[in-house]
Design a protein around this motif. Structure first.
Motif, PDB file in Angstrom:
ATOM      1  N   ASP A   1       0.749  -1.314   0.111  1.00 52.88           N
ATOM      2  CA  ASP A   1       0.010  -0.079  -0.012  1.00 52.88           C
ATOM      3  C   ASP A   1       0.936   1.328  -0.141  1.00 52.88           C
ATOM      4  OD1 ASP A   1      -2.278  -1.593  -0.049  1.00 52.88           O
ATOM      5  OD2 ASP A   1      -2.705  -1.444   2.117  1.00 52.88           O
ATOM      6  N   ALA A   2       1.861   1.183   0.820  1.00 57.73           N
ATOM      7  CA  ALA A   2       2.956   2.324   0.767  1.00 57.73           C
ATOM      8  C   ALA A   2       3.534   2.516  -0.767  1.00 57.73           C
ATOM      9  CB  ALA A   2       4.022   2.072   1.994  1.00 57.73           C
ATOM     10  N   HIS A   3       3.808   1.494  -1.387  1.00 58.13           N
ATOM     11  CA  HIS A   3       4.481   1.580  -2.667  1.00 58.13           C
ATOM     12  C   HIS A   3       3.438   2.224  -3.354  1.00 58.13           C
ATOM     13  CE1 HIS A   3       7.015   0.547  -5.746  1.00 58.13           C
ATOM     14  NE2 HIS A   3       5.907  -0.268  -6.625  1.00 58.13           N
ATOM     15  N   ILE A   4       2.182   1.535  -3.369  1.00 61.76           N
ATOM     16  CA  ILE A   4       1.237   2.284  -4.638  1.00 61.76           C
ATOM     17  C   ILE A   4       1.056   3.802  -4.180  1.00 61.76           C
ATOM     18  CG2 ILE A   4      -1.049   2.149  -5.453  1.00 61.76           C
ATOM     19  CD1 ILE A   4       0.732  -0.133  -6.175  1.00 61.76           C
ATOM     20  N   GLY A   5       1.009   3.999  -3.020  1.00 57.06           N
ATOM     21  CA  GLY A   5       0.783   5.439  -2.420  1.00 57.06           C
ATOM     22  C   GLY A   5       2.023   6.292  -2.888  1.00 57.06           C
ATOM     23  N   PHE A   6       2.904   5.812  -2.773  1.00 59.30           N
ATOM     24  CA  PHE A   6       4.225   6.783  -3.229  1.00 59.30           C
ATOM     25  C   PHE A   6       4.122   7.062  -4.686  1.00 59.30           C
ATOM     26  CE2 PHE A   6       8.600   7.004  -4.864  1.00 59.30           C
ATOM     27  CZ  PHE A   6       9.094   7.895  -4.043  1.00 59.30           C
ATOM     28  N   GLY A   7       4.058   6.107  -5.353  1.00 55.64           N
ATOM     29  CA  GLY A   7       4.128   6.099  -6.915  1.00 55.64           C
ATOM     30  C   GLY A   7       3.236   6.872  -7.335  1.00 55.64           C
ATOM     31  N   LEU A   8       1.650   6.989  -6.928  1.00 58.26           N
ATOM     32  CA  LEU A   8       0.822   7.898  -7.203  1.00 58.26           C
ATOM     33  C   LEU A   8       1.161   9.484  -6.941  1.00 58.26           C
ATOM     34  CD1 LEU A   8      -2.419   5.529  -6.762  1.00 58.26           C
ATOM     35  CD2 LEU A   8      -1.032   5.967  -8.776  1.00 58.26           C
TER      36      LEU A   8
ATOM     37  N   ASN B   1       4.091  10.784  -6.365  1.00 60.52           N
ATOM     38  CA  ASN B   1       5.145  11.074  -7.009  1.00 60.52           C
ATOM     39  C   ASN B   1       5.519  10.709  -8.634  1.00 60.52           C
ATOM     40  OD1 ASN B   1       6.748  12.252  -4.549  1.00 60.52           O
ATOM     41  ND2 ASN B   1       5.818  10.422  -3.810  1.00 60.52           N
ATOM     42  N   ALA B   2       4.308  11.058  -9.233  1.00 58.36           N
ATOM     43  CA  ALA B   2       4.327  10.326 -10.808  1.00 58.36           C
ATOM     44  C   ALA B   2       5.706  10.594 -11.476  1.00 58.36           C
ATOM     45  CB  ALA B   2       3.069  10.947 -11.555  1.00 58.36           C
ATOM     46  N   ALA B   3       6.071  11.970 -11.527  1.00 57.78           N
ATOM     47  CA  ALA B   3       7.418  12.096 -12.362  1.00 57.78           C
ATOM     48  C   ALA B   3       8.689  11.345 -11.844  1.00 57.78           C
ATOM     49  CB  ALA B   3       7.383  13.479 -12.538  1.00 57.78           C
ATOM     50  N   LEU B   4       8.692  11.250 -10.497  1.00 62.12           N
ATOM     51  CA  LEU B   4       9.798  10.515  -9.830  1.00 62.12           C
ATOM     52  C   LEU B   4       9.706   8.946 -10.079  1.00 62.12           C
ATOM     53  CD1 LEU B   4      12.598  10.615  -7.916  1.00 62.12           C
ATOM     54  CD2 LEU B   4      10.687  10.289  -6.119  1.00 62.12           C
TER      55      LEU B   4
ATOM     56  N   LEU C   1       2.104   2.205 -12.805  1.00 65.08           N
ATOM     57  CA  LEU C   1       2.203   2.781 -14.130  1.00 65.08           C
ATOM     58  C   LEU C   1       0.844   2.739 -14.880  1.00 65.08           C
ATOM     59  CD1 LEU C   1       5.693   1.341 -15.285  1.00 65.08           C
ATOM     60  CD2 LEU C   1       4.970   3.669 -14.568  1.00 65.08           C
ATOM     61  N   THR C   2       0.168   1.731 -14.500  1.00 64.73           N
ATOM     62  CA  THR C   2      -1.102   1.705 -15.206  1.00 64.73           C
ATOM     63  C   THR C   2      -2.243   2.732 -14.755  1.00 64.73           C
ATOM     64  OG1 THR C   2      -1.004  -0.837 -15.588  1.00 64.73           O
ATOM     65  CG2 THR C   2      -3.224   0.298 -15.634  1.00 64.73           C
ATOM     66  N   LEU C   3      -2.013   3.002 -13.499  1.00 65.55           N
ATOM     67  CA  LEU C   3      -2.971   3.925 -12.682  1.00 65.55           C
ATOM     68  C   LEU C   3      -2.605   5.482 -13.288  1.00 65.55           C
ATOM     69  CD1 LEU C   3      -3.208   2.492  -9.165  1.00 65.55           C
ATOM     70  CD2 LEU C   3      -5.188   2.538 -10.841  1.00 65.55           C
ATOM     71  N   LEU C   4      -1.151   5.463 -13.216  1.00 62.42           N
ATOM     72  CA  LEU C   4      -0.643   6.725 -13.723  1.00 62.42           C
ATOM     73  C   LEU C   4      -1.172   7.129 -15.252  1.00 62.42           C
ATOM     74  CD1 LEU C   4       2.904   6.952 -11.962  1.00 62.42           C
ATOM     75  CD2 LEU C   4       0.680   8.215 -11.274  1.00 62.42           C
ATOM     76  N   SER C   5      -1.319   6.279 -16.096  1.00 65.72           N
ATOM     77  CA  SER C   5      -1.771   6.339 -17.478  1.00 65.72           C
ATOM     78  C   SER C   5      -3.064   6.794 -17.706  1.00 65.72           C
ATOM     79  CB  SER C   5      -1.471   5.144 -18.331  1.00 65.72           C
ATOM     80  OG  SER C   5      -2.620   4.345 -17.842  1.00 65.72           O
ATOM     81  N   SER C   6      -3.839   6.979 -16.543  1.00 63.64           N
ATOM     82  CA  SER C   6      -5.255   7.731 -16.563  1.00 63.64           C
ATOM     83  C   SER C   6      -5.139   8.889 -15.717  1.00 63.64           C
ATOM     84  CB  SER C   6      -6.171   6.433 -15.840  1.00 63.64           C
ATOM     85  OG  SER C   6      -6.246   5.461 -16.659  1.00 63.64           O
TER      86      SER C   6
ATOM     87  N   LEU D   1      -7.811  -1.545  -8.729  1.00 64.51           N
ATOM     88  CA  LEU D   1      -7.247  -2.461  -9.504  1.00 64.51           C
ATOM     89  C   LEU D   1      -5.622  -2.668  -8.752  1.00 64.51           C
ATOM     90  CD1 LEU D   1      -5.952  -3.210 -12.520  1.00 64.51           C
ATOM     91  CD2 LEU D   1      -4.883  -1.119 -12.430  1.00 64.51           C
ATOM     92  N   ALA D   2      -5.099  -1.758  -8.101  1.00 62.88           N
ATOM     93  CA  ALA D   2      -3.740  -2.290  -7.198  1.00 62.88           C
ATOM     94  C   ALA D   2      -4.412  -3.268  -6.206  1.00 62.88           C
ATOM     95  CB  ALA D   2      -3.507  -1.067  -6.399  1.00 62.88           C
ATOM     96  N   ASP D   3      -5.519  -3.355  -5.542  1.00 58.60           N
ATOM     97  CA  ASP D   3      -5.877  -4.329  -4.647  1.00 58.60           C
ATOM     98  C   ASP D   3      -5.945  -5.680  -5.288  1.00 58.60           C
ATOM     99  OD1 ASP D   3      -6.035  -2.447  -2.685  1.00 58.60           O
ATOM    100  OD2 ASP D   3      -8.191  -2.119  -2.877  1.00 58.60           O
ATOM    101  N   ALA D   4      -6.692  -5.694  -6.512  1.00 62.76           N
ATOM    102  CA  ALA D   4      -6.925  -6.735  -7.353  1.00 62.76           C
ATOM    103  C   ALA D   4      -5.565  -7.523  -7.740  1.00 62.76           C
ATOM    104  CB  ALA D   4      -7.875  -6.531  -8.570  1.00 62.76           C
ATOM    105  N   MET D   5      -4.616  -6.543  -8.105  1.00 61.75           N
ATOM    106  CA  MET D   5      -3.334  -7.245  -8.453  1.00 61.75           C
ATOM    107  C   MET D   5      -2.699  -7.826  -7.223  1.00 61.75           C
ATOM    108  SD  MET D   5      -1.253  -7.361 -10.885  1.00 61.75           S
ATOM    109  CE  MET D   5      -1.354  -6.017 -12.271  1.00 61.75           C
ATOM    110  N   TYR D   6      -2.850  -7.005  -6.365  1.00 60.28           N
ATOM    111  CA  TYR D   6      -2.116  -7.777  -4.877  1.00 60.28           C
ATOM    112  C   TYR D   6      -2.739  -8.882  -4.613  1.00 60.28           C
ATOM    113  CZ  TYR D   6      -0.689  -8.225   0.063  1.00 60.28           C
ATOM    114  OH  TYR D   6      -0.026  -8.685   1.065  1.00 60.28           O
TER     115      TYR D   6
END
Length: 246
Positions: free
Chosen positions: A94-101, A103-106, A162-167, A176-181
């Motif tokens: 959850d922390a990884h997903i939250g960080f990615g969303l 900090n999109a550019a990073l 990356l999939t979530l950031l594309s939208s 989606l992230a929950d289902a993937m997990y």
């Protein structure tokens, strides 16, 4: 000597200021905004000053990625593990997903193979994931090798972000992230700690996680045991055959 220390401190402060300003521009406006001129202007200095610390824009972006992700990883290290390794793995996801969303550019920089593979901070993040997976292996809940589990989790987490950031944010399906997990967990976890009758793989993975801590083994015995356990983790049938021959 005092002047030298003062000079080094000043250089360190100037470099840190450049990186922090660049990180803010990256977060607020994206990679294209991190130009030498824009960073210099925002930092209140001349553009040539930046070239005294960074060869080019790519070097500056590398430093920014390192700075932000190091801070994130340090925060993860401060979080104490609970008595439930599986719950800790989920919290890390959850922390990884939250960080990615957030900090999109990073995140785009860190998932660029040309940058991510040489980032000590990214390597430290993977090491934390490996440690969490090893704790699960040690309680007999892993049905695949530790390496396989780490690679599946890492690939799934990166792909989900990356999939979530594309939208656009308003169109993102965070489920989606929950289902993937859940899909990955079905691949790597057993429903309960493995018993010997359940087959060799899960039990072997668990034993491999705790074997290095066994004090009664000699170095030669550890080497032989590691060879058997590695063979069992990759191919349980070949382990059984070699064990019977022994």
């Amino acid at each position: 000597m005092e002047n030298a220390r003062s000079g080094n401190a000043g250089k360190h402060k100037t470099r840190a200021s450049i990186v922090e300003v660049a990180a803010r521009l990256l977060h607020e406006q994206g990679t294209a905004a991190v130009t030498t001129r824009a960073v210099a202007q925002a930092a209140g200095m001349q553009a040539p000053t930046i070239y005294r610390f960074f060869e080019d824009k790519d070097a500056l972006l590398d430093a920014v990625a390192q700075h932000v992700f190091t801070t994130y990883v340090a925060g993860k290290r401060l979080v104490e593990d609970s008595d439930d390794p599986v719950a800790d793995l989920r919290a890390g996801w959850d922390a990884h997903i939250g960080f990615g969303l957030a900090n999109a550019a990073l995140f785009g920089l860190l998932t660029d193979p040309n940058r991510g593979t040489r980032s000590p901070a990214a390597a430290a993040g993977l090491e934390i994931l490996r440690a969490r997976v090893r704790r699960i292996a040690a309680i007999g809940r892993l049905r695949v090798t530790e390496r396989r589990a780490v690679e599946l989790i890492h690939a799934a987490g990166t792909g989900a972000v990356l999939t979530l950031l594309s939208s656009p944010p308003q169109d993102r399906d965070l489920g989606l992230a929950d289902a993937m997990y859940e899909a990955v967990m079905r691949q790597i976890l057993t429903d309960a700690p493995a018993l010997p009758a359940d087959g060799t793989t899960a039990a072997t993975v668990a034993f491999r996680a705790i074997a290095p801590k066994l004090p009664m083994l000699t170095d030669a015995e550890r080497t032989l045991l590691s060879e058997w356990l590695n063979r069992a983790g990759d191919d349980p049938a070949s382990f059984d055959a070699s064990h019977r021959r022994g």
